[in-house]
Design an enzyme around this catalytic site. Structure first.
Site, PDB file in Angstrom:
ATOM      1  N   ALA A   8      29.868  46.807 -14.490  1.00 24.57           N
ATOM      2  CA  ALA A   8      31.013  47.090 -15.355  1.00 24.57           C
ATOM      3  C   ALA A   8      30.651  46.742 -16.788  1.00 24.57           C
ATOM      4  O   ALA A   8      30.899  45.628 -17.262  1.00 24.57           O
ATOM      5  CB  ALA A   8      32.225  46.289 -14.888  1.00 24.57           C
ATOM      6  N   GLU A  69      24.754  38.714 -14.582  1.00 27.49           N
ATOM      7  CA  GLU A  69      24.198  39.936 -15.168  1.00 27.49           C
ATOM      8  C   GLU A  69      22.677  39.894 -15.252  1.00 27.49           C
ATOM      9  O   GLU A  69      21.997  40.875 -14.942  1.00 27.49           O
ATOM     10  CB  GLU A  69      24.792  40.160 -16.557  1.00 27.49           C
ATOM     11  CG  GLU A  69      24.394  41.476 -17.184  1.00 27.49           C
ATOM     12  CD  GLU A  69      25.153  41.768 -18.460  1.00 27.49           C
ATOM     13  OE1 GLU A  69      24.887  42.823 -19.075  1.00 27.49           O
ATOM     14  OE2 GLU A  69      26.006  40.953 -18.857  1.00 27.49           O
ATOM     15  N   THR A  98      24.881  48.234 -24.204  1.00 24.27           N
ATOM     16  CA  THR A  98      25.680  48.253 -25.429  1.00 24.27           C
ATOM     17  C   THR A  98      24.912  47.553 -26.547  1.00 24.27           C
ATOM     18  O   THR A  98      24.846  48.019 -27.675  1.00 24.27           O
ATOM     19  CB  THR A  98      27.032  47.564 -25.182  1.00 24.27           C
ATOM     20  OG1 THR A  98      27.705  48.226 -24.094  1.00 24.27           O
ATOM     21  CG2 THR A  98      27.902  47.629 -26.421  1.00 24.27           C
ATOM     22  N   GLY A 120      23.002  50.748 -27.402  1.00 24.96           N
ATOM     23  CA  GLY A 120      23.810  51.934 -27.179  1.00 24.96           C
ATOM     24  C   GLY A 120      25.130  51.913 -27.933  1.00 24.96           C
ATOM     25  O   GLY A 120      25.619  52.962 -28.368  1.00 24.96           O
ATOM     26  N   TYR A 136      28.649  61.213 -26.028  1.00 29.74           N
ATOM     27  CA  TYR A 136      27.287  60.688 -25.930  1.00 29.74           C
ATOM     28  C   TYR A 136      26.257  61.800 -25.825  1.00 29.74           C
ATOM     29  O   TYR A 136      25.241  61.783 -26.532  1.00 29.74           O
ATOM     30  CB  TYR A 136      27.182  59.755 -24.714  1.00 29.74           C
ATOM     31  CG  TYR A 136      25.764  59.349 -24.390  1.00 29.74           C
ATOM     32  CD1 TYR A 136      25.123  58.359 -25.132  1.00 29.74           C
ATOM     33  CD2 TYR A 136      25.054  59.953 -23.350  1.00 29.74           C
ATOM     34  CE1 TYR A 136      23.815  57.976 -24.849  1.00 29.74           C
ATOM     35  CE2 TYR A 136      23.750  59.576 -23.054  1.00 29.74           C
ATOM     36  CZ  TYR A 136      23.139  58.600 -23.808  1.00 29.74           C
ATOM     37  OH  TYR A 136      21.841  58.234 -23.525  1.00 29.74           O
TER      38      TYR A 136
END
Length: 271
Positions: A8, A69, A98, A120, A136
C-alpha cells in the site's frame, strides 16, 4: 487459507496473490477500487500488508498482518532475482517508489543505507507542474520522446570549442536552457534525467564503501518507463556499475509481503 501480499504505497497499490498454482500481479491507482476488490477476497484470504499506508489499511481490515517495508522489499527483490536466475551474492538495491531508498544486500541480510525524496512522486508532481499532464503513462510516453539536451545545459555547452575537464555530454546545470517555449516532452526527459542522475550519484557514493558494483533497481516508477531505465544506465563506463532491472521489480514489496505471509501460514499449519 490463501495469502494476498499488498504493497500500500503513497501513489499506487501493488498486489500479489496465488491462484491455480500461479502467481498473479495487479496494480491499482484508485484506493476505492482496490478496497472494493480486497473487501471481497479478504473473506477467504489472509492479508499481509506493507508500505506507507499499511497501518491505515489495518483499520479497515483488522485481521491483516503488517510486514515491515524494508523486510518486504528486500525479500521480494531476492525472490525476483532467483526467479530470473540472477545469482548475486551482494548488491545495492535501489527502490524507486514515491521516494527512493538504497539498501546493501548480502548474505548477512539487508541494511538500509540512505534515502532520497526524489523518485516517482517527483516525476508525477513536478512533471504535472511542468506539463499540465497527470496520467503516469502519458508522462512516460512524453519523456520517451523528449530531448533533454534542449532543456539541460551540458558541459559541451559551457566549454564549446575548449577541452572540458570532464566528459562533455554530462549535465552542467539541469533545466538551465529551459524556457516558456520548451516542449512538454523535452521538459519531461530533462526531469527523468535529473532524477536518474541523482539516484546514480547517491547509489555510487553509498556503494563505494561496501565495494558493491551491481545495482538492482526496483519500484513502480520503473514500470513501462524505458527513458528512466536508459538514463539510469548511462554512467556505467564512468562509475563502473552494472544495472539490473528485474521484470516485475514494481512488485518487490507486495511479493515480499506475500512470501512472508506464505511462510507464516505454512508454519502455523505444520504446528
Amino acid at each position: 487459507m490463501s495469502v494476498i501480499g499488498v504493497d500500500a504505497g503513497g501513489t499506487l497499490t501493488k498486489i500479489v496473490y496465488e491462484e491455480n498454482g500461479a502467481l498473479h500481479f495487479k496494480t491499482f491507482s484508485s484506493e476505492q477500487q482496490v478496497l472494493q476488490w480486497l473487501g471481497i477476497l479478504a473473506q477467504n484470504h489472509k492479508l499481509y500488508i506493507t508500505g506507507g499506508k499499511a497501518e491505515k489499511w489495518r483499520g479497515i481490515f483488522p485481521h491483516a498482518h503488517i510486514v515491515g517495508e524494508f523486510e518486504a522489499v528486500c525479500s521480494g527483490a531476492k525472490l525476483l532475482l532467483k526467479e530470473e536466475k540472477t545469482d548475486l551474492k551482494q548488491f545495492t538495491l535501489i527502490n524507486i517508489g514515491t521516494g527512493t531508498s538504497f539498501f546493501k544486500v548480502d548474505e548477512n541480510g539487508c541494511e538500509r543505507l540512505l534515502g532520497s525524496g526524489l523518485g516517482g512522486g517527483t516525476f508525477m508532481g513536478l512533471g504535472g507542474l511542468l506539463t499540465g499532464e497527470s496520467d503516469y503513462y502519458e508522462l512516460v510516453r512524453l519523456s520517451k520522446e523528449g530531448k533533454r539536451e534542449l532543456v539541460d545545459l551540458s558541459v559541451r555547452d559551457v566549454y564549446e570549442a575548449m577541452n572540458s575537464p570532464v566528459p562533455d555530454h554530462l549535465t552542467a546545470a539541469n533545466f538551465a536552457k529551459g524556457d516558456a517555449f520548451s516542449k512538454k516532452a523535452d521538459k519531461l526527459r530533462a526531469l527523468t534525467n535529473m532524477i536518474a542522475e541523482t539516484i546514480i550519484l547517491l547509489a555510487s557514493q553509498a556503494s563505494q564503501a561496501h565495494k558493491l558494483e551491481d545495482f538492482v533497481f526496483i519500484g513502480s516508477t520503473l514500470k513501462s518507463n524505458p527513458a528512466l531505465k536508459e538514463d539510469l544506465s548511462q554512467f556505467q563506463d564512468m562509475l563502473s556499475y552494472t544495472p539490473i532491472f528485474p521484470e516485475k521489480g514494481a512488485y518487490a514489496g507486495s511479493l515480499g509481503a506475500f512470501d512472508v505471509g506464505r511462510g507464516s501460514e505454512h508454519s502455523q499449519n505444520r504446528q
